[in-house]
Design a protein around this motif. Structure first.
Motif, short mmCIF file in Angstrom:
data_model
loop_
_atom_site.label_atom_id
_atom_site.label_comp_id
_atom_site.label_asym_id
_atom_site.label_seq_id
_atom_site.Cartn_x
_atom_site.Cartn_y
_atom_site.Cartn_z
N THR A 36 21.52 -48.44 -9.69
CA THR A 36 21.00 -49.64 -9.03
C THR A 36 18.95 -49.30 -10.41
N ARG A 37 18.02 -48.05 -9.99
CA ARG A 37 17.68 -48.05 -11.25
C ARG A 37 17.69 -48.70 -12.02
N ALA A 38 19.11 -48.25 -13.28
CA ALA A 38 19.67 -48.91 -14.72
C ALA A 38 19.45 -49.96 -14.63
N ALA A 39 19.60 -50.56 -13.63
CA ALA A 39 19.15 -52.47 -13.34
C ALA A 39 17.80 -53.19 -13.31
N ILE A 40 17.32 -51.90 -12.49
CA ILE A 40 15.47 -52.34 -12.76
C ILE A 40 14.81 -51.57 -14.45
N LEU A 41 15.75 -50.39 -15.25
CA LEU A 41 14.96 -50.24 -16.18
C LEU A 41 15.70 -50.70 -17.10
N GLY A 42 16.43 -51.70 -16.70
CA GLY A 42 16.97 -51.36 -18.29
C GLY A 42 18.47 -50.94 -19.07
N VAL A 43 18.47 -49.96 -18.63
CA VAL A 43 19.22 -48.91 -19.23
C VAL A 43 20.77 -48.68 -18.28
N LYS A 44 21.75 -47.81 -19.03
CA LYS A 44 22.78 -47.53 -18.28
C LYS A 44 22.44 -46.65 -17.45
N ARG A 45 23.79 -46.84 -16.51
CA ARG A 45 23.69 -45.97 -14.99
C ARG A 45 24.12 -44.38 -15.27
N ASP A 46 24.61 -44.44 -16.42
CA ASP A 46 24.92 -43.17 -16.10
C ASP A 46 23.78 -42.33 -17.67
N ASP A 47 22.57 -42.86 -17.95
CA ASP A 47 21.36 -42.41 -19.14
C ASP A 47 21.45 -41.14 -17.96
N PRO A 48 20.47 -40.68 -18.75
CA PRO A 48 20.26 -39.13 -17.44
C PRO A 48 18.81 -39.45 -17.32
N GLY A 49 18.49 -38.63 -16.55
CA GLY A 49 16.75 -39.06 -15.87
C GLY A 49 16.26 -37.76 -15.13
N LEU A 50 15.09 -37.39 -15.30
CA LEU A 50 14.02 -36.53 -14.35
C LEU A 50 13.48 -36.85 -13.78
N VAL A 51 13.86 -36.34 -12.18
CA VAL A 51 13.54 -36.79 -11.34
C VAL A 51 12.91 -35.76 -10.27
N ILE A 52 11.19 -35.43 -10.00
CA ILE A 52 10.21 -34.71 -9.53
C ILE A 52 10.06 -35.31 -7.90
N THR A 53 10.03 -34.03 -7.15
CA THR A 53 9.54 -34.46 -5.67
C THR A 53 8.68 -33.71 -5.47
N GLN A 54 7.18 -34.33 -5.17
CA GLN A 54 6.43 -32.91 -4.96
C GLN A 54 6.09 -33.74 -3.01
N ARG A 55 6.01 -32.63 -2.72
CA ARG A 55 5.42 -32.41 -1.13
C ARG A 55 4.28 -31.85 -1.10
N VAL A 56 2.98 -32.77 -0.26
CA VAL A 56 1.53 -31.71 -0.90
C VAL A 56 0.95 -31.94 0.52
N ASP A 57 0.23 -31.15 1.00
CA ASP A 57 -0.22 -30.97 2.44
C ASP A 57 -1.83 -31.18 2.01
N TYR A 58 -2.16 -30.90 3.83
CA TYR A 58 -3.65 -31.28 3.68
C TYR A 58 -3.99 -30.49 5.08
N LYS A 59 -5.09 -29.22 4.65
CA LYS A 59 -5.44 -29.35 5.97
C LYS A 59 -4.27 -28.56 6.94
N GLY A 60 -3.41 -28.15 5.68
CA GLY A 60 -2.11 -27.24 7.20
C GLY A 60 -1.00 -28.45 7.12
N ARG A 61 -1.18 -29.73 7.08
CA ARG A 61 -0.40 -30.43 7.71
C ARG A 61 0.28 -31.52 6.34
N PRO A 62 1.55 -31.37 6.77
CA PRO A 62 2.83 -32.17 5.30
C PRO A 62 1.81 -33.61 5.00
N LEU A 63 1.57 -34.06 3.90
CA LEU A 63 0.32 -35.22 4.21
C LEU A 63 1.33 -36.40 3.03
N TYR A 64 2.60 -35.49 2.07
CA TYR A 64 2.47 -36.62 0.97
C TYR A 64 3.87 -36.57 1.27
#
Length: 257
Positions: A211-239
């Protein structure tokens, strides 16, 4: 004559207990950081490097891979390896938006492809501490650098009263954001009066996938870097955000506070 020809054409002196691949890494890294190896300069191939330093080809290959992971060396398919054109900087010492940690790209832009409220998945519920049946905002964007697509992002925040309970102004700001321009995390950081945090970031390697390969114009087996972020605010999960980038788009070290 490239500087690497003279700088690397010397047998290694290895301290006791130091793996050979680390010694090779250190020799090349020291050369890059000291300027003895010029930025952008081509490096010898694995066979020539192993001969110059008096190590096996396997050791040379492992050291070069480590240098690539740390952003000191770039591998151009079919051409060879080169010293990076820009020394890497440690990113995400503080909570940063994707625009900030992608500052190596000269003109990063986020083009929104989806911005709606939907039923939160199990992954989103866990990340934002939502209940089964709760909804969340989902922002999906294509990340572009100039006219080139370099990644896709998926960002989530709570919806309705759960978001307004965190900050009413933020809820209004999210409703008013135009379709193009910035990431959701940047909108949040610019809208809230107090500092965000704490936060957790995870970085992993993966394949881009069909799916992403079709969007980015690359091959499906091309390597990618996955960055996941979780951010709290005032003691609560926000993002909660997941950014999938082409492997060559960024070299990132993550230490968030």
């Amino acid at each position: 004559m490239p500087r690497s020809t003279t700088y690397l054409d010397t047998q290694l002196t290895v301290q006791a207990g130091v793996p050979l691949r680390v010694a090779v890494y250190d020799r090349i890294a020291d050369g890059i950081k000291s300027g003895k190896l010029a930025l952008g300069e081509p490096l010898p191939g694995e066979g020539e490097l192993s001969r110059q330093l008096g190590v096996s080809r396997t050791v040379a290959r492992e050291a070069l891979l480590l240098l690539e992971e740390d952003g000191l060396v770039r591998n151009r398919r079919g051409v060879g390896r080169f010293v990076t054109s820009r020394l890497p900087q440690i990113g995400l010492e503080r909570i940063q938006s994707p625009e900030a940690f992608l500052s190596v790209a000269s003109s990063v832009r986020f083009v929104r492809t989806k911005m709606e409220i939907e039923l939160a998945s199990a992954w989103v519920r866990e990340g934002l501490n939502l209940r089964e049946g709760d909804n969340s905002w989902i922002w999906e964007s294509i990340v572009s650098d100039g006219d080139r697509h370099i990644g896709v992002t998926q960002e989530h925040v709570p919806v309705g009263s759960r978001l307004a309970d965190v900050d009413e102004a933020l809820a209004d700001a999210i409703d008013a954001v135009p379709a193009n321009g910035h990431s959701l995390l940047r909108v949040i950081m610019e809208s809230l009066p107090e500092r965000l945090g704490p936060a957790v970031a995870q970085v992993s390697a993966s394949r881009i996938g069909s799916t992403r390969a079709a969007i980015l114009g690359v091959k499906r087996d091309d390597p990618g870097l996955v960055i996941t972020q979780r951010v709290d605010y005032k003691g609560r999960p926000l993002y909660l955000g997941k950014h999938v980038l082409l492997a060559e788009a960024a070299q990132i070290a993550v230490m968030q506070s």
